[in-house]
Write an enzyme that holds these catalytic residues in place. Structure first.
Site, PDB file in Angstrom:
ATOM      1  N   ARG A   1      69.261  60.769 -55.795  1.00 59.06           N
ATOM      2  CA  ARG A   1      70.507  61.494 -55.514  1.00 59.06           C
ATOM      3  C   ARG A   1      71.385  61.588 -56.766  1.00 59.06           C
ATOM      4  NH1 ARG A   1      74.399  58.870 -53.566  1.00 59.06           N
ATOM      5  NH2 ARG A   1      73.182  57.620 -52.098  1.00 59.06           N
TER       6      ARG A   1
ATOM      7  N   TYR B   1      81.977  86.717 -49.873  1.00 56.67           N
ATOM      8  CA  TYR B   1      80.910  86.364 -48.948  1.00 56.67           C
ATOM      9  C   TYR B   1      81.506  85.668 -47.720  1.00 56.67           C
ATOM     10  CZ  TYR B   1      77.049  83.838 -46.878  1.00 56.67           C
ATOM     11  OH  TYR B   1      76.160  83.309 -45.982  1.00 56.67           O
TER      12      TYR B   1
ATOM     13  N   ASP C   1      82.215  83.336 -58.919  1.00 55.08           N
ATOM     14  CA  ASP C   1      80.894  83.359 -58.288  1.00 55.08           C
ATOM     15  C   ASP C   1      80.095  84.463 -58.967  1.00 55.08           C
ATOM     16  OD1 ASP C   1      78.713  83.875 -56.616  1.00 55.08           O
ATOM     17  OD2 ASP C   1      79.787  83.231 -54.820  1.00 55.08           O
TER      18      ASP C   1
ATOM     19  N   LYS D   1      69.539  83.407 -54.507  1.00 52.04           N
ATOM     20  CA  LYS D   1      69.403  84.851 -54.706  1.00 52.04           C
ATOM     21  C   LYS D   1      68.576  85.120 -55.971  1.00 52.04           C
ATOM     22  CE  LYS D   1      71.833  84.820 -51.021  1.00 52.04           C
ATOM     23  NZ  LYS D   1      72.798  83.812 -51.008  1.00 52.04           N
TER      24      LYS D   1
HETATM   25  O1  P1T Z   1      73.381  80.805 -48.962  1.00 48.58           O
HETATM   26  P1  P1T Z   1      73.883  79.911 -50.045  1.00 48.58           P
HETATM   27  O2  P1T Z   1      72.872  79.597 -51.089  1.00 48.58           O
HETATM   28  O3  P1T Z   1      74.553  78.684 -49.516  1.00 48.58           O
HETATM   29  O4  P1T Z   1      75.007  80.740 -50.855  1.00 48.58           O
HETATM   30  C1  P1T Z   1      76.201  81.205 -50.320  1.00 48.58           C
HETATM   31  C2  P1T Z   1      76.677  82.406 -51.074  1.00 48.58           C
HETATM   32  C3  P1T Z   1      77.611  82.249 -52.088  1.00 48.58           C
HETATM   33  N1  P1T Z   1      78.070  83.288 -52.816  1.00 48.58           N
HETATM   34  C4  P1T Z   1      77.606  84.532 -52.611  1.00 48.58           C
HETATM   35  C5  P1T Z   1      78.134  85.670 -53.422  1.00 48.58           C
HETATM   36  C6  P1T Z   1      76.649  84.770 -51.623  1.00 48.58           C
HETATM   37  O5  P1T Z   1      76.219  86.022 -51.460  1.00 48.58           O
HETATM   38  C7  P1T Z   1      76.177  83.683 -50.817  1.00 48.58           C
HETATM   39  C8  P1T Z   1      75.171  83.870 -49.752  1.00 48.58           C
HETATM   40  N2  P1T Z   1      75.059  85.199 -49.338  1.00 48.58           N
HETATM   41  C9  P1T Z   1      74.193  85.692 -48.397  1.00 48.58           C
HETATM   42  C10 P1T Z   1      73.336  84.933 -47.702  1.00 48.58           C
HETATM   43  C11 P1T Z   1      74.273  87.151 -48.204  1.00 48.58           C
HETATM   44  O6  P1T Z   1      73.377  87.743 -47.572  1.00 48.58           O
HETATM   45  O7  P1T Z   1      75.236  87.751 -48.697  1.00 48.58           O
END
Ligand code: P1T
Length: 384
Positions: free
Chosen positions: A49, A102, A174, A199
């Site tokens: 961790r 988001y 972000d 992504k």
């Molecule tokens: O899903 P996660 O890895 O926890 O990330 C969240 C997140 C944070 N910032 C942005 C700009 C994002 O697009 C996302 C997650 N977004 C999607 C799952 C979506 O389909 O837009």
């Protein structure tokens, strides 16, 4: 080093020539604990961790990608976001974010952190003239998505950082949509960059992960402490997958962008399409800002279909190549309806304020052959 070299070489550089096996690729270190010689003499690694050789390699690479001093790898984008908020805020603090961000990020602030008396305000960050009027004495963070999800609005990172810093407010960007290949917010004055690495960094829709990159030593200490103390860390196998994905980030991003521009140009001319939102189009209101602060426009497009949700459903039922799914940034093209999918946790009024209509469609343009993608989209649009 140029980005194309960084993505291929820096992840493994901590390990090359150092292990007895002389691996070219960083191994997946699964051991959850590490031995020590004496009670007070741990080695470099103690417990998974806290640190792990595979995850540390990825973190080294994440830092290089954003021209940052530090990189930290998380189990998801939301774990990274949670860790920032837990590290930097206390009860009574206020955070400002763009109005179309988001849905999961907004939900985190409004429905989780709100219970601890943290308040979020959501404003249009495309204009900076009135930004200061939204500051409160308790404002600690401005949270930017640029381009924003899903309206593809841009925020001027440099200008906002200058204004925020005059008031001792931190700027978090972000950078999920453009990735470090196209945009480096720290170079423009932001304090912290976060990514949903699920992504484009992973790039193959097969690994959930998040990242934070930053330069400031004391912010790093705070965030690293909460990362270890709360445990939203990235697993070794997943760290390996992200590093493997990053190796092709440069070629993938070029291909995503080329296809996205062609599809955006096609959609813009189609009579059944009302509006197209893509920063690479000259018609995008912030096209010049896109050119000024980034090296590319990315692979995400949103567009308004004429005719409302019924037409959206019709179109989706006729598409064969575009996969109806949330998420983005994988090699395959995905399509979705933000109002009922990714941004459904926002109320109708919040959606309206953010510009998320029932006719809005978001596309994550993949790296398939563009002729096939356009043929599929054209076939669907002509049938409805
Ligand atoms: O899903 P996660 O890895 O926890 O990330 C969240 C997140 C944070 N910032 C942005 C700009 C994002 O697009 C996302 C997650 N977004 C999607 C799952 C979506 O389909 O837009």
């Amino acid at each position: 080093m140029k980005k194309e070299t960084i993505v291929v070489r820096t992840g493994d550089s901590l390990y090359q020539n150092k292990l007895y096996s002389r691996d070219v690729v960083t191994p997946i270190h699964l051991s959850s604990t590490n031995s020590r010689d004496e009670i007070d003499k741990p080695g470099m690694f103690e417990y998974v961790r806290c640190d792990n050789p595979t995850r540390n390699s990825l973190e080294h690479q994440l830092a290089k990608l954003e021209n940052a001093k530090y990189g930290i790898a998380f189990a998801s984008g939301l774990a990274a976001e949670t860790t920032i908020l837990l590290s930097l805020l206390k009860a009574g603090d206020h955070i400002i974010a763009c109005s179309d961000l988001y849905g999961g990020t907004k939900r985190l602030v409004d429905k989780v952190f709100n219970n601890f008396n943290i308040e979020g305000s959501y404003i249009n960050l495309t204009a900076t003239e009135n930004l200061e009027s939204s500051f409160k004495p308790t404002t600690r963070i401005i949270w930017i998505e640029t381009p924003s999800n899903p309206m593809m609005l841009l925020a001027d990172i440099q200008k906002i950082s200058q204004i925020a810093h005059k008031h001792n407010i931190l700027v978090v960007v972000d950078n999920t949509f453009l990735t470090p290949f196209f945009q480096n917010p720290l170079d423009l004055g932001a304090d912290i960059v976060i990514h949903s690495g699920t992504k484009y960094l992973g790039g193959h829709s097969d690994v959930l992960n998040g990242a934070i990159m930053l330069n400031d030593d004391s912010l790093y200490e705070k965030i690293r402490f909460v990362h270890t103390a709360t445990g939203g860390v990235l697993a070794p196998f997943d760290s390996y997958l992200v590093m493997r994905g990053i190796k092709t980030l440069a070629v993938r991003m070029e291909a995503h962008q080329k296809n996205a521009l062609a599809l955006a140009q096609f959609l813009e001319k189609h009579p059944k399409v009302d509006k197209v939102y893509y920063p690479g189009l000259a018609s995008h209101p912030q096209h010049s800002l896109a050119i000024k602060q980034a090296r590319g426009f990315g692979g995400m497009i949103s567009f308004e279909l004429k005719g409302g949700e019924k037409k959206v459903r019709d179109l989706f039922s006729h598409l064969k190549l575009f996969i109806l799914a949330e998420s983005l940034g994988g090699v395959e093209s995905l399509i979705e309806h933000p109002a009922t999918m990714t941004h459904v946790s926002m109320s109708k009024q919040e959606q309206q304020e953010a510009g998320i209509t029932d006719s809005l469609i978001r596309v994550s343009v993949g790296i398939e052959n563009i002729d096939d993608l356009i043929e599929d989209m054209e076939g669907g649009l002509n049938t409805i």
